[in-house]
Enzyme design. Sequence first.
Site, PDB file in Angstrom:
ATOM      1  N   PHE A 165      -4.452  10.006  -9.702  1.00 16.24           N
ATOM      2  CA  PHE A 165      -3.886  10.407 -10.995  1.00 16.24           C
ATOM      3  C   PHE A 165      -4.237  11.845 -11.393  1.00 16.24           C
ATOM      4  O   PHE A 165      -3.628  12.400 -12.298  1.00 16.24           O
ATOM      5  CB  PHE A 165      -4.294   9.449 -12.123  1.00 16.24           C
ATOM      6  CG  PHE A 165      -3.757   8.064 -11.974  1.00 16.24           C
ATOM      7  CD1 PHE A 165      -2.412   7.799 -12.168  1.00 16.24           C
ATOM      8  CD2 PHE A 165      -4.586   7.013 -11.612  1.00 16.24           C
ATOM      9  CE1 PHE A 165      -1.891   6.514 -12.015  1.00 16.24           C
ATOM     10  CE2 PHE A 165      -4.087   5.727 -11.460  1.00 16.24           C
ATOM     11  CZ  PHE A 165      -2.740   5.470 -11.657  1.00 16.24           C
ATOM     12  N   ASP A 208      -0.897   6.164  -3.885  1.00 19.02           N
ATOM     13  CA  ASP A 208      -0.666   7.274  -2.959  1.00 19.02           C
ATOM     14  C   ASP A 208      -1.107   8.582  -3.603  1.00 19.02           C
ATOM     15  O   ASP A 208      -1.023   8.720  -4.822  1.00 19.02           O
ATOM     16  CB  ASP A 208       0.839   7.431  -2.705  1.00 19.02           C
ATOM     17  CG  ASP A 208       1.286   6.783  -1.421  1.00 19.02           C
ATOM     18  OD1 ASP A 208       0.455   6.594  -0.532  1.00 19.02           O
ATOM     19  OD2 ASP A 208       2.479   6.472  -1.327  1.00 19.02           O
ATOM     20  N   TYR A 236      -0.366  12.383  -4.787  1.00 16.02           N
ATOM     21  CA  TYR A 236       0.855  13.112  -5.160  1.00 16.02           C
ATOM     22  C   TYR A 236       1.359  13.865  -3.930  1.00 16.02           C
ATOM     23  O   TYR A 236       0.588  14.356  -3.118  1.00 16.02           O
ATOM     24  CB  TYR A 236       0.565  14.108  -6.276  1.00 16.02           C
ATOM     25  CG  TYR A 236       0.131  13.481  -7.582  1.00 16.02           C
ATOM     26  CD1 TYR A 236       0.941  12.584  -8.278  1.00 16.02           C
ATOM     27  CD2 TYR A 236      -1.100  13.818  -8.152  1.00 16.02           C
ATOM     28  CE1 TYR A 236       0.549  12.041  -9.484  1.00 16.02           C
ATOM     29  CE2 TYR A 236      -1.509  13.274  -9.367  1.00 16.02           C
ATOM     30  CZ  TYR A 236      -0.682  12.384 -10.027  1.00 16.02           C
ATOM     31  OH  TYR A 236      -1.075  11.844 -11.222  1.00 16.02           O
ATOM     32  N   HIS A 263       1.559  -0.337 -14.908  1.00 14.56           N
ATOM     33  CA  HIS A 263       1.306   1.017 -14.412  1.00 14.56           C
ATOM     34  C   HIS A 263       1.694   2.030 -15.488  1.00 14.56           C
ATOM     35  O   HIS A 263       2.649   1.809 -16.253  1.00 14.56           O
ATOM     36  CB  HIS A 263       2.126   1.259 -13.143  1.00 14.56           C
ATOM     37  CG  HIS A 263       1.694   2.448 -12.372  1.00 14.56           C
ATOM     38  ND1 HIS A 263       2.127   3.724 -12.669  1.00 14.56           N
ATOM     39  CD2 HIS A 263       0.861   2.564 -11.305  1.00 14.56           C
ATOM     40  CE1 HIS A 263       1.575   4.573 -11.820  1.00 14.56           C
ATOM     41  NE2 HIS A 263       0.810   3.910 -10.984  1.00 14.56           N
TER      42      HIS A 263
END
Length: 232
Positions: free
Chosen positions: A81, A68, A70, A190
């Site tokens: 990221f 997703d 942020y 992750h």
Amino acid sequence: MSDIQPQIEESWRQILADEFARPYFSELKNFLTEEKSKYKVYPPGSQIFSAFNFTPFEKVKVVLLGQDPYHGPGQAHGLCFSVPFGIKPPPSLANIYKEIHTDLGFSIPNHGNLESWAKQGVMLLNATLTVRANTAGSHQNKGWENFTDAVIKTLSEKRSNLVFILWGRYAQAKEALIDSAKHCILKAAHPSPFSAYNGFFGCKHFSKTNEFLRNKTIEEIEWRIGDYGLYG
């Protein structure tokens, strides 16, 4: 959201023309129009397709999959990221920097903008390309996954010798879309603080990516990111 389709780089526009024409994409645009009439949506419309605009189809060397955007103010700018200059790197990105430092010895930069990777061929692709402000996962299962799954499949089918980096269970579920006989698939936990110590730290995916590219006589990625103000 009639502006969605035109704001994507030309090679991608042509390759994904069939996806833009599918009913789910019309439904997705209608959903986003409704969302924008009621809520703040991230990233800004002009940055929804940043991953495509920075990394044209034939320039892709590496696909790094996120989930997703942020959902905090000013954070999302269309690259998984990554955050714009002036925004503090979120915890997952901070852990990515720690792993690069351990793996390659590079110093940790003073910002979280990963555009330099995208310009070199690292496609920083989230599975869902928009999100409602302050509401994680709010635009999942609205059509974006159909679109980004098609992107992954198209890259797998039409390109060779790509590196797909899959961190966490969600990204690893996309492995079924990738031809492992043609591409390198790297998997680890992750980088979130909740899971980074369960196999992300020490994965050495940055050096492994470059080793694969080097063996295929493809120019390696410069993972070093300079400090803001010294490096564009």
